[in-house]
Enzyme design. Structure first.
Site, PDB file in Angstrom:
ATOM      1  N   GLY A  34       0.806  -1.222   0.000  1.00 11.17           N
ATOM      2  CA  GLY A  34       0.000   0.000   0.000  1.00 11.17           C
ATOM      3  C   GLY A  34       0.835   1.266   0.000  1.00 11.17           C
ATOM      4  N   GLY A  39       9.602  -2.544   1.924  1.00  5.43           N
ATOM      5  CA  GLY A  39      10.418  -2.823   3.115  1.00  5.43           C
ATOM      6  C   GLY A  39       9.671  -2.703   4.431  1.00  5.43           C
ATOM      7  N   LYS A  51      18.697   2.268  13.567  1.00  7.05           N
ATOM      8  CA  LYS A  51      20.111   1.875  13.685  1.00  7.05           C
ATOM      9  C   LYS A  51      21.030   2.918  13.070  1.00  7.05           C
ATOM     10  N   ALA A 177       9.775   1.572  29.053  1.00  4.64           N
ATOM     11  CA  ALA A 177      11.204   1.235  29.000  1.00  4.64           C
ATOM     12  C   ALA A 177      11.410  -0.084  28.274  1.00  4.64           C
ATOM     13  N   GLY A 178      10.757  -0.210  27.098  1.00  2.00           N
ATOM     14  CA  GLY A 178      10.994  -1.377  26.243  1.00  2.00           C
ATOM     15  C   GLY A 178      12.099  -1.051  25.256  1.00  2.00           C
ATOM     16  N   VAL A 179      12.178  -1.864  24.208  1.00  2.00           N
ATOM     17  CA  VAL A 179      13.290  -1.729  23.252  1.00  2.00           C
ATOM     18  C   VAL A 179      13.270  -0.371  22.542  1.00  2.00           C
ATOM     19  N   ALA A 266       6.063   4.788  23.772  1.00  2.00           N
ATOM     20  CA  ALA A 266       6.664   3.534  23.278  1.00  2.00           C
ATOM     21  C   ALA A 266       6.176   2.392  24.158  1.00  2.00           C
ATOM     22  N   THR A 267       4.876   2.150  24.062  1.00  2.00           N
ATOM     23  CA  THR A 267       4.252   1.172  24.960  1.00  2.00           C
ATOM     24  C   THR A 267       3.821  -0.091  24.227  1.00  2.00           C
ATOM     25  N   HIS A 441      42.268 -14.821  19.437  1.00  2.00           N
ATOM     26  CA  HIS A 441      42.655 -13.810  20.424  1.00  2.00           C
ATOM     27  C   HIS A 441      43.274 -12.618  19.705  1.00  2.00           C
TER      28      HIS A 441
HETATM   29  P1  FAD Z   1       5.926  -4.737   8.494  1.00  2.00           P
HETATM   30  O1  FAD Z   1       7.371  -4.501   8.413  1.00  2.00           O
HETATM   31  O2  FAD Z   1       5.135  -3.881   9.412  1.00  2.00           O
HETATM   32  O3  FAD Z   1       5.362  -4.589   7.020  1.00  2.00           O
HETATM   33  C1  FAD Z   1       4.009  -4.663   6.716  1.00  2.00           C
HETATM   34  C2  FAD Z   1       3.770  -4.001   5.361  1.00  2.00           C
HETATM   35  O4  FAD Z   1       2.451  -4.317   4.930  1.00  2.00           O
HETATM   36  C3  FAD Z   1       3.848  -2.476   5.383  1.00  2.00           C
HETATM   37  O5  FAD Z   1       4.707  -2.025   4.379  1.00  2.00           O
HETATM   38  C4  FAD Z   1       2.414  -2.019   5.120  1.00  2.00           C
HETATM   39  O6  FAD Z   1       2.324  -0.802   4.388  1.00  2.00           O
HETATM   40  C5  FAD Z   1       1.877  -3.177   4.295  1.00  2.00           C
HETATM   41  N1  FAD Z   1       0.414  -3.328   4.344  1.00  2.00           N
HETATM   42  C6  FAD Z   1      -0.373  -3.371   5.445  1.00  2.00           C
HETATM   43  N2  FAD Z   1      -1.661  -3.589   5.098  1.00  2.00           N
HETATM   44  C7  FAD Z   1      -1.679  -3.670   3.751  1.00  2.00           C
HETATM   45  C8  FAD Z   1      -2.706  -3.890   2.800  1.00  2.00           C
HETATM   46  N3  FAD Z   1      -3.982  -4.096   3.157  1.00  2.00           N
HETATM   47  N4  FAD Z   1      -2.384  -3.886   1.476  1.00  2.00           N
HETATM   48  C9  FAD Z   1      -1.099  -3.679   1.076  1.00  2.00           C
HETATM   49  N5  FAD Z   1      -0.088  -3.492   1.935  1.00  2.00           N
HETATM   50  C10 FAD Z   1      -0.369  -3.495   3.256  1.00  2.00           C
HETATM   51  N6  FAD Z   1      12.942  -5.648  14.704  1.00  2.00           N
HETATM   52  C11 FAD Z   1      14.146  -6.251  14.715  1.00  2.00           C
HETATM   53  O7  FAD Z   1      14.222  -7.469  14.539  1.00  2.00           O
HETATM   54  N7  FAD Z   1      15.300  -5.528  14.914  1.00  2.00           N
HETATM   55  C12 FAD Z   1      15.278  -4.197  15.122  1.00  2.00           C
HETATM   56  O8  FAD Z   1      16.331  -3.579  15.290  1.00  2.00           O
HETATM   57  C13 FAD Z   1      14.024  -3.539  15.118  1.00  2.00           C
HETATM   58  N8  FAD Z   1      13.957  -2.200  15.320  1.00  2.00           N
HETATM   59  C14 FAD Z   1      12.740  -1.581  15.283  1.00  2.00           C
HETATM   60  C15 FAD Z   1      12.695  -0.213  15.524  1.00  2.00           C
HETATM   61  C16 FAD Z   1      11.484   0.445  15.514  1.00  2.00           C
HETATM   62  C17 FAD Z   1      11.439   1.923  15.770  1.00  2.00           C
HETATM   63  C18 FAD Z   1      10.277  -0.276  15.228  1.00  2.00           C
HETATM   64  C19 FAD Z   1       8.949   0.427  15.181  1.00  2.00           C
HETATM   65  C20 FAD Z   1      10.311  -1.644  15.003  1.00  2.00           C
HETATM   66  C21 FAD Z   1      11.547  -2.317  15.039  1.00  2.00           C
HETATM   67  N9  FAD Z   1      11.638  -3.691  14.850  1.00  2.00           N
HETATM   68  C22 FAD Z   1      12.857  -4.316  14.893  1.00  2.00           C
HETATM   69  C23 FAD Z   1      10.446  -4.514  14.580  1.00  2.00           C
HETATM   70  C24 FAD Z   1      10.328  -4.808  13.066  1.00  2.00           C
HETATM   71  O9  FAD Z   1      10.278  -3.594  12.363  1.00  2.00           O
HETATM   72  C25 FAD Z   1       9.075  -5.634  12.784  1.00  2.00           C
HETATM   73  O10 FAD Z   1       9.097  -6.804  13.590  1.00  2.00           O
HETATM   74  C26 FAD Z   1       9.022  -6.047  11.319  1.00  2.00           C
HETATM   75  O11 FAD Z   1       9.017  -4.929  10.482  1.00  2.00           O
HETATM   76  C27 FAD Z   1       7.790  -6.899  11.047  1.00  2.00           C
HETATM   77  O12 FAD Z   1       7.764  -7.264   9.698  1.00  2.00           O
HETATM   78  P2  FAD Z   1       6.409  -7.600   8.935  1.00  2.00           P
HETATM   79  O13 FAD Z   1       6.828  -7.992   7.560  1.00  2.00           O
HETATM   80  O14 FAD Z   1       5.607  -8.539   9.719  1.00  2.00           O
HETATM   81  O15 FAD Z   1       5.576  -6.232   8.892  1.00  2.00           O
HETATM   82  P1  NAD Z   2       7.764  -3.118  24.482  1.00  2.00           P
HETATM   83  O1  NAD Z   2       6.629  -4.052  24.635  1.00  2.00           O
HETATM   84  O2  NAD Z   2       9.127  -3.646  24.265  1.00  2.00           O
HETATM   85  O3  NAD Z   2       7.830  -2.138  25.750  1.00  2.00           O
HETATM   86  C1  NAD Z   2       6.743  -1.361  26.155  1.00  2.00           C
HETATM   87  C2  NAD Z   2       6.957  -0.938  27.592  1.00  2.00           C
HETATM   88  O4  NAD Z   2       5.987   0.050  27.934  1.00  2.00           O
HETATM   89  C3  NAD Z   2       6.781  -2.078  28.603  1.00  2.00           C
HETATM   90  O5  NAD Z   2       7.917  -2.119  29.433  1.00  2.00           O
HETATM   91  C4  NAD Z   2       5.507  -1.699  29.373  1.00  2.00           C
HETATM   92  O6  NAD Z   2       5.515  -2.138  30.703  1.00  2.00           O
HETATM   93  C5  NAD Z   2       5.532  -0.174  29.279  1.00  2.00           C
HETATM   94  N1  NAD Z   2       4.209   0.483  29.437  1.00  2.00           N
HETATM   95  C6  NAD Z   2       3.040   0.127  28.863  1.00  2.00           C
HETATM   96  N2  NAD Z   2       2.053   0.997  29.238  1.00  2.00           N
HETATM   97  C7  NAD Z   2       2.621   1.925  30.052  1.00  2.00           C
HETATM   98  C8  NAD Z   2       2.137   3.084  30.747  1.00  2.00           C
HETATM   99  N3  NAD Z   2       0.864   3.477  30.661  1.00  2.00           N
HETATM  100  N4  NAD Z   2       3.003   3.798  31.502  1.00  2.00           N
HETATM  101  C9  NAD Z   2       4.306   3.431  31.592  1.00  2.00           C
HETATM  102  N5  NAD Z   2       4.822   2.343  30.949  1.00  2.00           N
HETATM  103  C10 NAD Z   2       3.998   1.602  30.192  1.00  2.00           C
HETATM  104  O7  NAD Z   2       7.322  -2.164  23.262  1.00  2.00           O
HETATM  105  P2  NAD Z   2       8.129  -1.139  22.364  1.00  2.00           P
HETATM  106  O8  NAD Z   2       9.398  -0.717  23.011  1.00  2.00           O
HETATM  107  O9  NAD Z   2       7.123  -0.128  21.969  1.00  2.00           O
HETATM  108  O10 NAD Z   2       8.508  -2.032  21.099  1.00  2.00           O
HETATM  109  C11 NAD Z   2       7.478  -2.610  20.263  1.00  2.00           C
HETATM  110  C12 NAD Z   2       8.000  -3.788  19.514  1.00  2.00           C
HETATM  111  O11 NAD Z   2       8.962  -3.408  18.545  1.00  2.00           O
HETATM  112  C13 NAD Z   2       8.647  -4.797  20.430  1.00  2.00           C
HETATM  113  O12 NAD Z   2       7.873  -5.976  20.370  1.00  2.00           O
HETATM  114  C14 NAD Z   2       9.997  -5.042  19.881  1.00  2.00           C
HETATM  115  O13 NAD Z   2      10.243  -6.412  19.706  1.00  2.00           O
HETATM  116  C15 NAD Z   2      10.022  -4.349  18.519  1.00  2.00           C
HETATM  117  N6  NAD Z   2      11.323  -3.637  18.410  1.00  2.00           N
HETATM  118  C16 NAD Z   2      12.466  -4.384  18.377  1.00  2.00           C
HETATM  119  C17 NAD Z   2      13.695  -3.761  18.339  1.00  2.00           C
HETATM  120  C18 NAD Z   2      14.933  -4.591  18.322  1.00  2.00           C
HETATM  121  O14 NAD Z   2      14.834  -5.779  18.071  1.00  2.00           O
HETATM  122  N7  NAD Z   2      16.113  -4.026  18.566  1.00  2.00           N
HETATM  123  C19 NAD Z   2      13.775  -2.375  18.357  1.00  2.00           C
HETATM  124  C20 NAD Z   2      12.604  -1.649  18.420  1.00  2.00           C
HETATM  125  C21 NAD Z   2      11.376  -2.301  18.427  1.00  2.00           C
END
Ligand code: FAD
Ligand code: NAD
Length: 462
Positions: A34, A39, A51, A177-179, A266-267, A441
């Site tokens: 869409g 990506g 990153k 305080a998640g990722v 970031a919840t 090493h």
């Molecule tokens: P998505 O990547 O969300 O892709 C879904 C796609 O589907 C989108 O392009 C969307 O536009 C499209 N779409 C949706 N509905 C429709 C429709 N009806 N028709 C056509 N297209 C549609 N994960 C890691 O492993 N390492 C990380 O370092 C990491 N960092 C992250 C940092 C941030 C800030 C965030 C938000 C996430 C991060 N993640 C990380 C999580 C990771 O981005 C997701 O787990 C991953 O992108 C999931 O892949 P997916 O293919 O399931 O979905």
């Molecule tokens: P998360 O689930 O990792 O953390 C959310 C945090 O928010 C939890 O610790 C929760 O207790 C807290 N929280 C929820 N409601 C709250 C409130 N009302 N007040 C205070 N704290 C509250 O979620 P995220 O950090 O948003 O990340 C979302 C997803 O994206 C994760 O599942 C993660 O796997 C993915 N992600 C992965 C990476 C990576 O792999 N390096 C990086 C970014 C995101």
């Protein structure tokens, strides 16, 4: 009307990887996206841009704090924020264009538009019909909202807005305080922002090995990030040009307030299924809105499958990719498989935090007897030379068989080091197997070997 073997909806790491593997295995494949770029979340507003900013801000931090110790004398370092954003956007561009290239190379038809499932085998995009034997839903996730807080992506932002702020804020409050909170909190803290993280639970990074989470919080605190734990955020308000966050502590219901320039919510994230017409088609969801699938990634409707963030399991790009590959193989008549017990997770802060397999808390809950082998990076010559000796490598192995059950690393390059433990676990290795493997090493990986030695007769350098 076109006829395909497979149509993948969504071009994130789940969807695009699945489409490529389907095409490689000889299936006539299309992918519907869409958005204008390929990506998904990962490449556009997730893994890759975060990153890039982590890399740039880490170098800035290094130059300010460590260069002089290394005998490198520089003038005062400055951040050109718009240039940093340009660099980040360029990296995103290169990556998304790379997927376009891979689609062309593998002869995958790209259909631009939002897909809706009419019935099994039939999709509608821009009023056009597309027929396919199999439909794969890979539509990913979106940020979950907090009641009482409206994200405008300007002053109250999700990760998407936080990756493109118009200027570096003086003050930033992060809810959760998640990722995401800790990675983006690190970026801004390094660039000079006063960062406070409000977390509802009593420790950061829920699900992480407790000892590692505690050490991680201490290290981040030393870097200047403030934490208020047990703090549930309920609302925000504007008072003139001030932005206020209202929260209450779990053990004291009194309302507290903090003012800030920017709030990052970031919840967590929730599955994205808008517009897919799932209800009409009869596709079952669980209580979290995730699409239910069986062990073959099939939904309850024949011919419709789901992978990645839109289903259950960790919301990680590599989990989505692995499901995409396994499903493609199954659709091509092979035996695809995902080992959900060995999916590493990495937090790309400094130091990095990486883990795989069981935590100590899980093993205790399962009444499993286990060895703990731990080795501090203080005893690792390379880490010392790089001024990055904070942290440890920790291996958990079965008390009776010595089979590796989990690994937790906080330290330099933890996100790369963890894969040695993943491979060992895939092969059912014992800690002794890992300890008897010669490690070059001086490398950070010697800390992993020492942790494995510590599961047995003891590490050498501690
Ligand atoms: P998505 O990547 O969300 O892709 C879904 C796609 O589907 C989108 O392009 C969307 O536009 C499209 N779409 C949706 N509905 C429709 C429709 N009806 N028709 C056509 N297209 C549609 N994960 C890691 O492993 N390492 C990380 O370092 C990491 N960092 C992250 C940092 C941030 C800030 C965030 C938000 C996430 C991060 N993640 C990380 C999580 C990771 O981005 C997701 O787990 C991953 O992108 C999931 O892949 P997916 O293919 O399931 O979905
Ligand atoms: P998360 O689930 O990792 O953390 C959310 C945090 O928010 C939890 O610790 C929760 O207790 C807290 N929280 C929820 N409601 C709250 C409130 N009302 N007040 C205070 N704290 C509250 O979620 P995220 O950090 O948003 O990340 C979302 C997803 O994206 C994760 O599942 C993660 O796997 C993915 N992600 C992965 C990476 C990576 O792999 N390096 C990086 C970014 C995101």
């Amino acid at each position: 009307m076109s006829d395909y073997d497979v149509i993948v909806v969504g071009s994130g790491p789940g969807g695009y990887v699945c489409a490529i593997r389907c095409a490689q295995l000889g299936l006539k494949t299309a992918c519907i996206e869409g958005k204008d770029t390929l990506g998904g979340t990962c490449l556009n507003i997730g893994c890759i841009p975060s990153k890039a900013l982590l890399h740039a801000s880490e170098l800035f931090e290094e130059s300010n704090h460590n260069f002089s110790k290394l005998g490198i004398e520089t003038g005062k370092m400055n951040v050109n924020w718009s240039k940093m954003l340009e660099y980040k956007n360029d990296i995103v561009n290169q990556n998304t264009k790379g997927i376009e290239f891979l689609f062309k190379k593998n002869k995958i038809d790209l259909i631009n538009g939002w897909a809706s499932i009419k019935e099994p085998g039939l999709l509608i995009v821009n009023n056009q019909k597309f027929k396919s034997k199999s439909i794969i839903i890979a539509t990913g996730s979106e940020p979950s909202q907090l009641k009482g807080i409206k994200v405008d992506e300007k002053t109250i932002v999700s990760s998407t807005g936080a990756l493109s702020l118009t200027k570096i804020p003086k003050k930033l409050i992060i809810v959760g305080a998640g990722v995401i909170g800790l990675e983006l909190g690190s970026v801004y803290s390094r660039l000079g922002t006063d960062v406070t993280v409000l977390e509802y639970l009593e420790e950061i990074t829920p699900g992480l090995d407790k000892e590692t989470a505690k050490m991680f919080r201490r290290i981040l605190s030393k870097q200047g990030i403030k934490f208020i734990l047990g703090a549930g955020v309920q609302a925000t308000k504007k008072l003139g040009d001030r932005l206020i966050v209202e929260y209450s502590l779990r053990n004291d219901k009194k309302r507290e307030e903090l003012d800030t320039d920017i709030i990052l919510v970031a919840t967590g994230r929730k599955p994205f299924t808008d517009g897919l017409n799932l209800k009409k088609v009869g596709i079952e969801l669980n209580q979290f809105g995730q699409i239910l699938t069986d062990e073959n990634l099939k939904t309850n409707i024949d011919g419709i499958y789901a992978i990645g963030d839109v289903t259950s399991g960790p919301m990680l790009a590599h989990k989505a990719e692995d499901e995409g590959i396994a499903l493609a193989e199954m659709l091509a008549g092979q035996s695809g498989h995902v080992n959900y017990d060995i999916i590493p997770s990495v937090i790309y802060t400094s130091p990095e935090v990486a883990s795989v397999g069981k935590t100590e808390e899980q093993l205790k809950k399962e009444n499993k007897s286990y060895n703990v082998g731990k080795f501090s990076f203080m005893g690792n010559g390379r880490a010392k030379a790089c001024l990055s000796a904070d942290g440890y490598a920790k291996i958990l192995s079965d008390k009776t068989t010595d089979r590796i059950l989990g690994g937790h690393i906080i330290g330099p390059s933890a996100g790369d080091l963890i894969h040695e433990i993943c491979v060992a676990m895939e092969f059912g290795a014992s800690a002794e197997d890992l300890a008897r493997t010669c490690h070059a090493h001086p490398t950070f990986s010697e800390a992993v070997r020492e942790a494995a030695l510590a599961c047995g007769d003891g590490a050498i350098h501690s």
